[in-house]
Design an enzyme around this catalytic site. Structure first.
Site, short mmCIF file in Angstrom:
data_model
loop_
_atom_site.label_atom_id
_atom_site.label_comp_id
_atom_site.label_asym_id
_atom_site.label_seq_id
_atom_site.Cartn_x
_atom_site.Cartn_y
_atom_site.Cartn_z
N LYS A 23 1.61 -2.38 9.05
CA LYS A 23 2.70 -1.51 8.89
C LYS A 23 3.93 -2.46 9.48
O LYS A 23 3.72 -2.83 10.56
CB LYS A 23 2.43 -0.21 9.60
CG LYS A 23 3.53 0.61 9.90
CD LYS A 23 3.22 1.86 10.32
CE LYS A 23 4.44 3.02 10.80
NZ LYS A 23 4.22 4.12 11.00
N LEU A 52 0.78 -1.29 0.18
CA LEU A 52 -0.14 0.03 0.04
C LEU A 52 0.87 1.26 0.07
O LEU A 52 0.42 2.23 -0.51
CB LEU A 52 -0.87 -0.03 1.04
CG LEU A 52 -2.24 -0.79 1.29
CD1 LEU A 52 -2.81 -0.80 2.58
CD2 LEU A 52 -3.11 -0.24 0.09
N GLY A 53 2.00 1.14 0.74
CA GLY A 53 2.78 2.62 0.78
C GLY A 53 3.97 2.10 1.55
O GLY A 53 4.44 1.10 2.16
N TRP A 54 4.89 3.18 1.78
CA TRP A 54 6.00 2.83 2.68
C TRP A 54 6.46 4.29 3.35
O TRP A 54 6.08 5.29 2.59
CB TRP A 54 7.06 2.33 1.87
CG TRP A 54 7.65 2.99 0.46
CD1 TRP A 54 6.81 2.63 -0.65
CD2 TRP A 54 8.31 4.22 0.22
NE1 TRP A 54 7.25 3.58 -1.72
CE2 TRP A 54 8.20 4.58 -0.93
CE3 TRP A 54 9.13 5.01 1.49
CZ2 TRP A 54 8.79 5.51 -1.69
CZ3 TRP A 54 9.73 5.99 0.52
CH2 TRP A 54 9.71 6.37 -0.69
N GLY A 55 7.25 4.12 4.23
CA GLY A 55 7.98 5.65 4.83
C GLY A 55 9.17 5.38 4.94
O GLY A 55 9.73 4.22 4.93
N HIS A 56 9.85 6.16 5.84
CA HIS A 56 11.08 5.95 6.53
C HIS A 56 11.42 4.67 7.36
O HIS A 56 12.35 4.04 7.28
CB HIS A 56 11.70 7.37 7.03
CG HIS A 56 13.10 7.19 7.56
ND1 HIS A 56 14.25 6.97 6.70
CD2 HIS A 56 13.71 6.93 8.87
CE1 HIS A 56 15.38 6.86 7.16
NE2 HIS A 56 15.01 7.02 8.52
N PHE A 57 10.26 4.38 8.08
CA PHE A 57 10.42 3.47 9.12
C PHE A 57 9.78 2.15 8.76
O PHE A 57 10.03 1.15 9.43
CB PHE A 57 9.62 4.05 10.28
CG PHE A 57 10.10 5.35 10.85
CD1 PHE A 57 11.00 5.33 12.00
CD2 PHE A 57 9.81 6.45 10.38
CE1 PHE A 57 11.64 6.32 12.48
CE2 PHE A 57 10.21 7.60 10.89
CZ PHE A 57 11.07 7.56 11.92
N ASP A 88 4.95 15.58 13.28
CA ASP A 88 5.41 15.23 11.69
C ASP A 88 4.16 15.55 10.97
O ASP A 88 3.87 14.59 10.08
CB ASP A 88 6.00 13.73 11.45
CG ASP A 88 6.80 13.85 10.31
OD1 ASP A 88 7.01 15.08 9.65
OD2 ASP A 88 7.16 12.85 9.73
P1 ADP Z 1 6.25 5.64 8.14
O1 ADP Z 1 6.63 5.57 9.62
O2 ADP Z 1 7.49 4.57 7.69
O3 ADP Z 1 6.35 7.01 7.29
P2 ADP Z 1 3.42 5.66 7.66
O4 ADP Z 1 2.66 5.14 8.98
O5 ADP Z 1 3.57 7.16 7.31
O6 ADP Z 1 5.12 4.86 7.87
O7 ADP Z 1 2.88 4.85 6.53
C1 ADP Z 1 3.47 5.04 5.13
C2 ADP Z 1 2.76 5.21 3.91
O8 ADP Z 1 2.03 3.76 3.98
C3 ADP Z 1 1.58 6.22 4.10
O9 ADP Z 1 2.36 7.51 3.63
C4 ADP Z 1 0.45 5.84 3.34
O10 ADP Z 1 0.80 6.01 1.98
C5 ADP Z 1 0.58 4.30 3.58
N1 ADP Z 1 -0.20 3.83 4.70
C6 ADP Z 1 -0.01 3.80 5.99
N2 ADP Z 1 -1.07 3.49 6.78
C7 ADP Z 1 -2.03 3.16 5.85
C8 ADP Z 1 -3.50 2.75 5.91
N3 ADP Z 1 -3.78 2.42 7.16
N4 ADP Z 1 -4.16 2.33 4.86
C9 ADP Z 1 -3.37 2.65 3.66
N5 ADP Z 1 -2.25 3.05 3.21
C10 ADP Z 1 -1.65 3.38 4.46
MG MG Z 2 5.25 8.52 7.08
#
Ligand code: ADP
Ligand code: MG
Length: 510
Positions: free
Chosen positions: A50, A27-32, A158
């Site tokens: 996550k 679905l997505g990703w981030g730094h963590f 953030d």
């Molecule tokens: P990080 O701490 O790695 O930045 P996030 O919680 O921001 O992680 O999640 C990273 C990305 O994953 C988000 O920007 C979003 O695009 C996607 N994402 C996170 N949670 C959800 C969710 N509950 N449903 C759909 N997409 C999600």
């Molecule tokens: Mg994030």
């Protein structure tokens, strides 16, 4: 990053938590972390998982994140007779550990949401989102922050478009469609591989050319992403191994509709007027010059489109950097563009830092541009430029900040002048909105009246989220017209909120 201590190399069909969850797609990703769509075999519904990097620092941060998520959970939000603002924060459903080749990962399970607000900003080609949506997002964001700050004692630290997610409505129907499309893609790839194997001589022109165009467009879209992805830790965004199908678009397609197209800049203003006063379609059509018509492909009026669309519901996500009003984990907070003056100057900070970021975010939704986009030059740093931009927009840095900021001397000389930047061009927010973004006098006035109290350079005087919910600019917010917070006063600062502009000292009591 997919190495011991890093991301978990998840795959389709992989099972989690003793077989309870089955992984579907990314679905997505981030730094963590990386975030995955999975099916919960107990409820038979889909969830977002996550999966946090396995390094010790990330694991510890994730355990804190879980505690913070439990605190802001819906369970604590609903009090009869009051608006339940906890629904504007992503709800944690489950958490557990998962062992893989790169170590032990903390996994958090959430409800499935749609795209983040950066995707929405891009959808409108960085020209700004229609004001009626901005109001919906702004009001919900402020309600969510007010709940976090006042009821939970939690500071997000953030707030930015990537960390605010939109709801998708019927998740199960959309998942069905996404799975179907994924299968089609897989079959297509299989077919292509077979075709290449059998015709060794043919250089597969189509496959090559399509790959090059995709990578070119990917490169374009990542340039901006790279620039804005300046998390404090300076991470590099990770290319997604599976191309993500766009949930929001899916929903639109399913309902036979599309998001309203971006407006050409000179009509934006009229459209905004339509949102506020309603039904001035003629004005829009008349103002379109022949040149603009070529870029304006949707012939429906804003009103028609908005009637078709659901009210946008948003949720604040990613509490991965959040902290408590009485326990800050670090002073290096906030993503560059959304970073508050007190944090750059090394002064004390608190809940009010989120309000600064929220105002930057709302400006970006309205215009498609960062409010502050600092850059370094040969004789000045990014921080120098950032502070200079703040002064140009909002006036001199208050002396309290100069006196308490641990880094203030790095930027200012003893006369209180910036050391490395001398020529400042004062350009107040209202004029920027009018001159650069072509808002009408009235809209520019109202928007700056709404944003400026949240952009108070001194956090002590910064307006709090709850009070700003009551601002007249948000009165006509579709679906939330009646929502007012009677216990907060418009424009009043949140100094009465514990931890508003400094960490509450002593033994943490949260
Ligand atoms: P990080 O701490 O790695 O930045 P996030 O919680 O921001 O992680 O999640 C990273 C990305 O994953 C988000 O920007 C979003 O695009 C996607 N994402 C996170 N949670 C959800 C969710 N509950 N449903 C759909 N997409 C999600
Ligand atoms: Mg994030």
């Amino acid at each position: 990053d997919y190495k011991p201590g890093g991301y978990h190399p998840a795959f389709r069909g992989e099972t989690y938590n003793h077989g309870r969850y089955i992984l579907v797609r990314k679905l997505g990703w981030g730094h963590f972390s990386t975030v995955w769509l999975a099916r919960d075999t107990v409820t038979n519904a889909h969830v977002a998982m996550k999966v946090v990097r396995s390094d010790k620092v990330y694991t510890e941060a994730a355990l804190d994140e879980i505690k913070l998520l439990r605190r802001v959970s819906t369970r604590n939000g609903s009090v009869e007779g009051f608006y339940d603002a906890s629904k504007h924060i992503l709800n944690l459903l489950d958490s557990f550990n998962h062992s893989g080749p790169n170590g032990k990962h903390v996994v958090m399970v959430f409800e499935v949401l749609g795209e983040n607000l950066l995707a929405l900003i891009k959808k409108y080609e960085h020209r700004g989102i229609p004001v009626m949506y901005v109001k919906q997002i702004a009001k919900q964001l402020l309600l969510g922050l007010d709940y976090m700050h006042r009821k939970c004692g939690v500071i997000h630290t953030d707030i930015k478009p990537e960390n605010v997610l939109m709801e998708v409505g019927d998740v199960e129907a959309i998942v069905k469609m996404v799975e179907l499309l994924d299968k089609q893609k897989r079959d297509q790839r299989k077919f292509q591989r077979r075709a290449t194997k059998t015709s060794i001589d043919s250089p597969t022109v189509t496959a090559n050319s399509s790959r090059s165009s995709t990578s070119a467009s990917l490169e374009r879209s990542t340039t901006r992403r790279l620039r804005r992805h300046t998390l404090i830790t300076g991470s590099q965004p990770l290319p997604s191994p599976i191309s993500s199908t766009n949930f929001f678009e899916m929903k639109a397609q399913m309902m036979g509709q599309s998001l309203p197209r971006p407006m050409p800049p000179s009509t934006k203003n009229n459209v905004n007027n339509v949102n506020v006063s309603g039904g001035e379609e003629e004005q829009i059509t008349n103002s379109l010059s022949s040149l603009e018509i070529s870029t304006f492909t949707d012939e429906r009026t804003e009103d028609e489109v908005s009637r078709e669309l659901d009210v946008i519901q948003i949720k604040i996500a990613d509490l991965g950097n959040a902290c408590w009003y009485d326990e800050h984990y670090t002073n290096s907070i906030q993503t560059r563009e959304y970073r508050s003056p007190e944090v750059i100057l090394g002064s004390e900070w608190g809940c009010s830092a989120d309000i600064w970021s929220a105002a930057c975010l709302i400006f970006e939704l309205l215009t498609g541009d960062f409010l502050f986009e600092p850059d370094e030059g040969h004789s000045y740093t990014k921080d120098d430029d950032h502070i200079a931009q703040m002064i140009e927009l909002l006036g001199d840095i208050p002396s309290r900040l100069l006196n308490t900021g641990r880094h203030a001397r790095t930027f200012f000389n003893s006369k209180g002048q910036l050391r490395n930047i001398s020529k400042l061009k004062y350009w107040p927010l209202k004029e920027v909105l009018r001159e650069k973004y072509k808002f009408s006098d009235e809209d520019a006035h109202n928007i700056s009246d709404f944003l400026l109290p949240m952009l108070s350079l001194d956090p002590q005087g910064r307006a709090d989220a709850g009070g700003m919910v009551n601002h007249p600019w948000l009165d006509g917010t579709v679906g939330l017209e009646a929502v007012k917070l009677s216990d907060r006063k418009l424009y009043e600062s949140g100094v009465d909120i514990p931890g508003w502009c400094q960490e509450v000292a002593g033994q943490p009591r949260h």
